[in-house]
Design an enzyme around this catalytic site. Structure first.
Site, PDB file in Angstrom:
ATOM      1  N   ASP A   1       0.854  -1.123   0.126  1.00 39.95           N
ATOM      2  CA  ASP A   1       0.004  -0.004  -0.080  1.00 39.95           C
ATOM      3  C   ASP A   1       1.051   1.132   0.050  1.00 39.95           C
ATOM      4  O   ASP A   1       1.949   1.099   0.771  1.00 39.95           O
ATOM      5  CB  ASP A   1      -0.989  -0.130   1.257  1.00 39.95           C
ATOM      6  CG  ASP A   1      -1.941   0.947   1.092  1.00 39.95           C
ATOM      7  OD1 ASP A   1      -3.276   0.407   1.150  1.00 39.95           O
ATOM      8  OD2 ASP A   1      -1.762   2.205   1.049  1.00 39.95           O
ATOM      9  N   ILE A   2       0.574   2.028  -0.716  1.00 36.23           N
ATOM     10  CA  ILE A   2       1.229   3.635  -0.898  1.00 36.23           C
ATOM     11  C   ILE A   2       1.195   4.443   0.355  1.00 36.23           C
ATOM     12  O   ILE A   2       2.182   5.092   0.672  1.00 36.23           O
ATOM     13  CB  ILE A   2       0.717   4.367  -2.272  1.00 36.23           C
ATOM     14  CG1 ILE A   2       1.966   5.246  -2.492  1.00 36.23           C
ATOM     15  CG2 ILE A   2      -0.641   5.164  -1.876  1.00 36.23           C
ATOM     16  CD1 ILE A   2       1.458   5.812  -3.960  1.00 36.23           C
TER      17      ILE A   2
ATOM     18  N   ASN B   1     -13.065  -3.162   2.512  1.00 35.93           N
ATOM     19  CA  ASN B   1     -13.913  -2.143   2.725  1.00 35.93           C
ATOM     20  C   ASN B   1     -14.738  -2.138   1.475  1.00 35.93           C
ATOM     21  O   ASN B   1     -14.219  -2.164   0.035  1.00 35.93           O
ATOM     22  CB  ASN B   1     -13.169  -0.680   2.639  1.00 35.93           C
ATOM     23  CG  ASN B   1     -12.325  -0.689   4.048  1.00 35.93           C
ATOM     24  OD1 ASN B   1     -12.577  -1.301   4.978  1.00 35.93           O
ATOM     25  ND2 ASN B   1     -10.972  -0.070   3.722  1.00 35.93           N
TER      26      ASN B   1
ATOM     27  N   GLY C   1     -15.192   3.167   4.189  1.00 33.60           N
ATOM     28  CA  GLY C   1     -13.838   3.623   3.701  1.00 33.60           C
ATOM     29  C   GLY C   1     -13.281   3.135   2.279  1.00 33.60           C
ATOM     30  O   GLY C   1     -12.139   3.470   2.097  1.00 33.60           O
TER      31      GLY C   1
ATOM     32  N   SER D   1     -11.862   3.687  -1.089  1.00 32.33           N
ATOM     33  CA  SER D   1     -11.875   4.755  -2.057  1.00 32.33           C
ATOM     34  C   SER D   1     -11.270   4.277  -3.484  1.00 32.33           C
ATOM     35  O   SER D   1     -11.352   5.418  -4.252  1.00 32.33           O
ATOM     36  CB  SER D   1     -10.727   5.702  -1.318  1.00 32.33           C
ATOM     37  OG  SER D   1      -9.521   4.705  -1.170  1.00 32.33           O
TER      38      SER D   1
ATOM     39  N   HIS E   1     -10.128  -5.164  -3.783  1.00 33.28           N
ATOM     40  CA  HIS E   1      -8.644  -5.664  -3.000  1.00 33.28           C
ATOM     41  C   HIS E   1      -8.761  -5.736  -1.549  1.00 33.28           C
ATOM     42  O   HIS E   1      -9.624  -5.168  -0.609  1.00 33.28           O
ATOM     43  CB  HIS E   1      -7.844  -4.152  -3.003  1.00 33.28           C
ATOM     44  CG  HIS E   1      -8.610  -2.804  -2.570  1.00 33.28           C
ATOM     45  ND1 HIS E   1      -9.376  -2.154  -3.165  1.00 33.28           N
ATOM     46  CD2 HIS E   1      -8.316  -2.158  -1.384  1.00 33.28           C
ATOM     47  CE1 HIS E   1      -9.830  -1.146  -2.217  1.00 33.28           C
ATOM     48  NE2 HIS E   1      -9.329  -1.414  -1.559  1.00 33.28           N
ATOM     49  N   LEU E   2      -8.029  -6.866  -1.212  1.00 26.69           N
ATOM     50  CA  LEU E   2      -7.826  -7.159   0.145  1.00 26.69           C
ATOM     51  C   LEU E   2      -6.854  -6.616   0.814  1.00 26.69           C
ATOM     52  O   LEU E   2      -5.637  -6.818   0.453  1.00 26.69           O
ATOM     53  CB  LEU E   2      -7.774  -8.789   0.077  1.00 26.69           C
ATOM     54  CG  LEU E   2      -7.719  -9.544   1.306  1.00 26.69           C
ATOM     55  CD1 LEU E   2      -8.888  -9.371   2.376  1.00 26.69           C
ATOM     56  CD2 LEU E   2      -7.405 -11.126   0.987  1.00 26.69           C
ATOM     57  N   HIS E   3      -7.177  -5.867   1.940  1.00 20.72           N
ATOM     58  CA  HIS E   3      -6.008  -5.348   2.763  1.00 20.72           C
ATOM     59  C   HIS E   3      -5.369  -6.412   3.632  1.00 20.72           C
ATOM     60  O   HIS E   3      -6.313  -7.172   4.333  1.00 20.72           O
ATOM     61  CB  HIS E   3      -6.486  -4.112   3.764  1.00 20.72           C
ATOM     62  CG  HIS E   3      -6.681  -3.064   3.109  1.00 20.72           C
ATOM     63  ND1 HIS E   3      -6.082  -1.876   2.991  1.00 20.72           N
ATOM     64  CD2 HIS E   3      -8.263  -2.715   2.539  1.00 20.72           C
ATOM     65  CE1 HIS E   3      -6.843  -0.980   2.220  1.00 20.72           C
ATOM     66  NE2 HIS E   3      -7.983  -1.379   2.179  1.00 20.72           N
TER      67      HIS E   3
HETATM   68  P1  5GP Z   1      -9.600   1.424   0.238  1.00 19.37           P
HETATM   69  O1  5GP Z   1      -9.662   2.901   0.965  1.00 19.37           O
HETATM   70  O2  5GP Z   1     -10.392   1.549  -1.105  1.00 19.37           O
HETATM   71  O3  5GP Z   1     -10.121   0.135   1.100  1.00 19.37           O
HETATM   72  O4  5GP Z   1      -8.223   1.163  -0.014  1.00 19.37           O
HETATM   73  C1  5GP Z   1      -7.451   1.784  -1.233  1.00 19.37           C
HETATM   74  C2  5GP Z   1      -6.291   1.680  -0.774  1.00 19.37           C
HETATM   75  O5  5GP Z   1      -5.227   2.012  -1.872  1.00 19.37           O
HETATM   76  C3  5GP Z   1      -5.534   2.704   0.232  1.00 19.37           C
HETATM   77  O6  5GP Z   1      -5.046   2.115   1.497  1.00 19.37           O
HETATM   78  C4  5GP Z   1      -4.450   3.554  -0.524  1.00 19.37           C
HETATM   79  O7  5GP Z   1      -3.202   3.879   0.347  1.00 19.37           O
HETATM   80  C5  5GP Z   1      -4.020   2.432  -1.553  1.00 19.37           C
HETATM   81  N1  5GP Z   1      -3.683   3.178  -2.827  1.00 19.37           N
HETATM   82  C6  5GP Z   1      -4.481   4.234  -3.614  1.00 19.37           C
HETATM   83  N2  5GP Z   1      -3.769   4.430  -4.597  1.00 19.37           N
HETATM   84  C7  5GP Z   1      -2.462   3.634  -4.591  1.00 19.37           C
HETATM   85  C8  5GP Z   1      -1.530   3.443  -5.742  1.00 19.37           C
HETATM   86  O8  5GP Z   1      -1.329   4.366  -6.608  1.00 19.37           O
HETATM   87  N3  5GP Z   1      -0.827   2.784  -5.312  1.00 19.37           N
HETATM   88  C9  5GP Z   1      -0.622   1.715  -4.154  1.00 19.37           C
HETATM   89  N4  5GP Z   1       0.353   1.288  -3.973  1.00 19.37           N
HETATM   90  N5  5GP Z   1      -1.526   2.071  -3.310  1.00 19.37           N
HETATM   91  C10 5GP Z   1      -2.441   3.059  -3.311  1.00 19.37           C
END
Ligand code: 5GP
Ligand code: ZN
Length: 110
Positions: A28-29, A83, A89, A91, A96-98
């Site tokens: 994750d970035i 999410n 949450g 976004s 995607h699975l964290h």
């Molecule tokens: P969500 O909020 O949808 O559950 O998780 C999206 C995740 O994607 C966030 O934790 C965010 O930091 C990560 N993310 C968003 N854009 C990028 C990207 O361009 N590269 C990487 N490696 N992670 C990203």
């Protein structure tokens, strides 16, 4: 094309930690824990439910890949999160699975 489809297509870079025919995992970035890896299907599905309905084998692979990464890193525990929906949450609307690990986590999450 969504941001994760661009990562799959290598149009934007990512720190890839695992790749198979159907699945990609990358750091994750904006990490929320020492281990914060995202495991995604290479094909675009909006969320986990869509992935489950259309590609249940790939959904199962996300979990086995997550456990493999946790074992490689010798995590003594880890948290897996999908999410779903903005209020939860989400976004990025590509399933995607964290994987979160390497520190203690509170329950319930905030
Ligand atoms: P969500 O909020 O949808 O559950 O998780 C999206 C995740 O994607 C966030 O934790 C965010 O930091 C990560 N993310 C968003 N854009 C990028 C990207 O361009 N590269 C990487 N490696 N992670 C990203
Ligand atoms: Zn996508």
């Amino acid at each position: 094309m969504c941001v994760f489809c661009k990562i799959v297509a290598k149009e934007i870079p990512a720190d890839v930690v695992f790749e198979s025919i159907d699945v990609l995992a990358f750091n994750d970035i904006n990490p929320e824990a020492p281990t914060h890896v995202l495991v995604i299907p290479k094909w675009h599905y909006e969320n986990a439910a869509d992935l489950a309905a259309s590609a249940p084998t790939t959904l199962a692979e996300l979990f086995t890949v997550a456990d493999q990464i946790a074992k490689e890193r010798e995590l003594d525990g880890y948290r897996l999160t999908f999410n779903t929906g903005e209020s939860a949450g989400q976004s990025v609307f590509h399933a995607h699975l964290h994987i979160l690990g390497g520190r203690p986590f509170a329950w319930p999450p905030g």
